[in-house]
Each structure stands twice: as C-alpha cells, then as structure tokens.
Design an enzyme around this catalytic site. Structure first.
Site, short mmCIF file in Angstrom:
data_model
loop_
_atom_site.label_atom_id
_atom_site.label_comp_id
_atom_site.label_asym_id
_atom_site.label_seq_id
_atom_site.Cartn_x
_atom_site.Cartn_y
_atom_site.Cartn_z
CD GLU A 1 69.07 39.77 16.18
OE1 GLU A 1 69.66 39.71 17.28
OE2 GLU A 1 69.13 40.73 15.42
CG ASN B 1 76.47 39.69 13.24
OD1 ASN B 1 76.88 40.61 12.53
ND2 ASN B 1 75.67 39.86 14.27
CG HIS C 1 67.03 45.92 16.35
ND1 HIS C 1 66.86 47.06 17.09
CD2 HIS C 1 68.30 45.51 16.58
CE1 HIS C 1 67.99 47.36 17.73
NE2 HIS C 1 68.87 46.42 17.43
#
Ligand code: AMP
Length: 407
Positions: free
Chosen positions: A385, A12, A180
C-alpha cells in the site's frame, strides 16, 4: 535536484499509532520506516524505527501524535533526508462518495474529509490528526490524501445499495463503500502484470486477509463488488470483527447482554471474529499452532473463516464476465499456506486444485501461482500500500507518472 534525489514520506495515522515510511521517488525500496505505538494511552508510548536490518526503539514521554511526528522528523533531519522530502502522502480511511481518486490536500479537502467523517468517526479523525501535525511541521511541503474507499467508487449501484429505505442513503450516505482499496488496486495491477492478462479484459477476485479482511472482484481494472460495507465490519470473518451477521441475532445479543447499539457494535468489532469463535486469539498464526495441537476452538475458528471466504469468492465471481484468478494477499493471505489450502479445497467448483509445494513456497513476501493449472488460477501476491500512496503523492506533486501506473 533530480527525481532520484526526491523522497516521499508516507504517513498512516491511526487512533493510537502512527506509521511512517520514507521512500525514494524513483520507486526504489524504502530507506527508513517505523511505527509509534500506544499514543494517547497510558504513558508507555514508544517509537520503533527500522533502517535496513537494524531496529531501534525510542520512548515517547508525551505520547502524542504531535510528539511522534516531531521525533520522526528529527531523525529525518539528522540523516540529511528532510531537505529532500518533496511530498507527504497520507492514508485516509473514508473518502465517502466525494473522493474517487487521491487528491492534494487543501483547506477545502480537509473540510470535505471532515464532512464524510460521520461514516468513520474514529478512523478519519485519527487520519486528520496526522495530516494536521504534518501541515504544521512541514508547511511548505505538499500533502496528498489517498483513500481506502476510492478504488471501490466504480461499484455499480446494484452492488453498493443497501436494501433499506433510500432516504438513509440520500440524506446520510448509508451505502456500501468498501475498504482496502489501495491494496486491491496494487495487487490487481500486479496480477495483470504477473499473469500476462489483458488490462482491458480480465476478471479477478482479490482476497486481502489480514487482521481486517475483505474480498473484492475487479474487472478490466475496475472494482465491481466488495465484501466490506459502509464500515469495515461487514463481510469476511476478521481478527476481532464478526463480518456478516443477522441483525436479528445482533439485537438478541443486545437484549441478552444488556447492551445498547453502541455496545453491540463494540462487541462485534472487538470481541468477535477469530477471537470470539476460538475463545483463544485473534491471531491466525497462534490459531494454526493451537489447531495443530488439537484446540477445538482454534480449529472451528479457521473452519468458519475459510467457509465465509470461499462463499464470498463464489459470490464475488458472479459480478465478473470471467474469473481468471483468485489472488491471496495481506498477512494471512501472504503467509498462511494452511488457510489457502483449506480455501482452495472449498473452491473445487472453479476447478481449482492446489499445488502443495508451490503453496508452501509462496510465503514471506514471495509471489507465486499455487494451483495445478486445470482452470481458474490461484495466486499469492504480496501487497504494497505504501508504494501506491507514494506513487500517487509523487504524481500529484508533479514528480512522477500517472497514478494509474502503480506497478
Ligand atoms: P496484517 O493485518 O496484514 O498484518 O495480518 C496480520 C495477520 O496475519 C495475523 O492474523 C497474523 O497471525 C497473520 N500472519 C502473519 N504471518 C503468518 C503466518 N506465517 N502464518 C499464518 N498467519 C500469519
């Protein structure tokens, strides 16, 4: 190599940080994770690494994304893991209308991510930086992109269309996209499992409350409405973002403060939300402590946060056939018993009555039902996630099961 020996690296890459998680392809818990922070800033960049209960920090003298990745890969090599990495999964913030699912990264995909970057210039260019570094350092390993916006691509046009001249949509893609999505996808699937709901007949409102916050309604596994917009600025009150605001008020702020549009946008993204209202902090935990001690700004900030959230839950429920449950997730949703209690107090219209002790118990990674069972349910479900990115990456690299199975 058997599937249990394959590893997945999840990246990320943000503007000044790069997070990674190394997970086994069989869905077991992460082996190794970390975050490089203050990249491209003032020379104090560092990499914090976590393995089991131990944490250690390495300085990053050059402070670049490339150096952070090389340091991470060096640790993977040293531990004998690098040779087992079968795929890299990258979080990408904006996929526009082009990406409704995760994809294997090819030169064409990179061009398409660049093409939608006008909608999220800062986020997507940081994500691309991480992708390019990985492709350079790991040229023979497949790379996969997982988009924050993808799960919201099922929104009906009535929900995603802004009431503006439609040439801006047709020519420039100005519409609601939502963010999200990876978290909402995980939590809604988990809710179906935990609540024993029919996968083809259910209605949920999921509130992802962290530094960024949004709420979405999910019907029969598909997202049908969401609070964030073309950018993550719209909707709920956030740590430093205002969420919804009368554009007339924004224009007046610009005139008063002598700010141009970019300056107003910055003020609404960086100086508003919980920070702006409390005039103290963007951090919910700090505000709870201050409110306990009688700080009026902290008390007001929590009231405004909860009012907006409850209002959105009500509005989002109208997109569903039936509301089975309101689900809290994200750092605030998973940990703040106080915010959840205040929110349920606003939602009496759904016959939601708080179970005080269940609410206190559902913190620090615990799932649980927090209502007394009179009507719509209320749940806390921690998000994951990285697990979704890893599963999609494994599937697209031919290692795992379908990306619809993410629990
Ligand atoms: P996230 O962006 O998901 O990491 O969430 C960050 C937010 O969660 C911050 O506002 C934190 O203050 C909040 N948070 C984390 N732990 C707690 C806690 N125990 N009580 C209240 N808020 C918390």
């Amino acid at each position: 190599m058997s599937i249990s020996q394959f590893l997945i690296l999840v990246i990320n890459s943000g503007s000044s940080s790069l997070k990674f998680t190394l997970l086994p392809a069989n869905g077991d818990r992460p082996l190794f994770s970390g975050i490089a922070e203050r990249l491209g800033t003032d020379g104090t960049a560092s990499l914090t690494l976590k393995r089991g209960a131990s944490t250690f920090i390495e300085p990053l003298a050059e402070g670049t994304h490339a150096q952070a990745l090389q340091m991470i890969l060096m640790h993977l090599r040293r531990n004998g893991w690098l040779a087992h990495v079968a795929v890299v999964g990258h979080r990408v913030v904006h996929g526009g209308e082009r990406f409704a699912t995760s994809v294997r990264i090819t030169p064409e995909v990179i061009r398409d991510i660049e093409a939608v970057s006008a909608l999220a210039p800062l986020h997507n260019s940081s994500n691309l930086l991480g992708i390019r570094c990985c492709m350079e350092d790991l040229p023979s390993i497949p790379q996969v992109a997982v988009f924050d916006t993808a799960f919201h691509q099922t929104l009906p046009r009535g929900a995603y269309t802004y009431s503006i001249p439609q040439r801006f949509y047709r020519e420039h893609g100005i519409r609601r996209y939502g963010f999200h999505g990876t978290s909402i996808r995980y939590v809604s699937a988990k809710a179906v499992e935990l609540l024993g709901l029919d996968p083809d007949d259910h209605g949920l409102v999921i509130a992802h409350l962290g530094n960024g916050a949004s709420a979405s309604s999910v019907q029969d596994g598909k997202c049908v409405d969401t609070s964030m917009g073309m950018t993550p600025l719209e909707g709920l009150v956030m740590g430093t973002r205002s969420g919804d605001l009368d554009v007339g008020a924004a224009a007046q702020i610009g005139r008063i403060a002598g700010l141009d549009l970019a300056g107003v946008e910055m003020l609404l993204n960086r100086e508003s939300g919980l920070l702006g209202v409390s005039e103290l902090s963007s951090d919910c935990r700090a505000l709870e402590t201050a409110a306990e001690a009688g700080h009026p700004g902290a008390t007001l900030a929590l009231e405004v946060f909860v009012h907006r959230l409850a209002r959105y839950v009500g509005a989002l429920a109208t997109s569903l056939r039936r509301l089975d449950a309101v689900v809290f997730t994200g750092g605030i949703g998973e940990n703040s018993a106080r915010v959840r209690a205040m929110t349920l107090r606003h939602l009496g219209i759904f016959n939601l009555v708080l179970d005080e002790s269940a609410n206190q118990y559902a913190v620090r990674g615990m799932s649980g039902r927090i209502d007394q069972g009179y009507g719509t349910q209320a749940w806390v479900i921690p998000t994951d996630e990285e697990a979704v990115i890893a599963r999609d990456a494994a599937w697209l690299a031919g290692l795992g099961e379908s990306q619809s199975r993410i629990e």
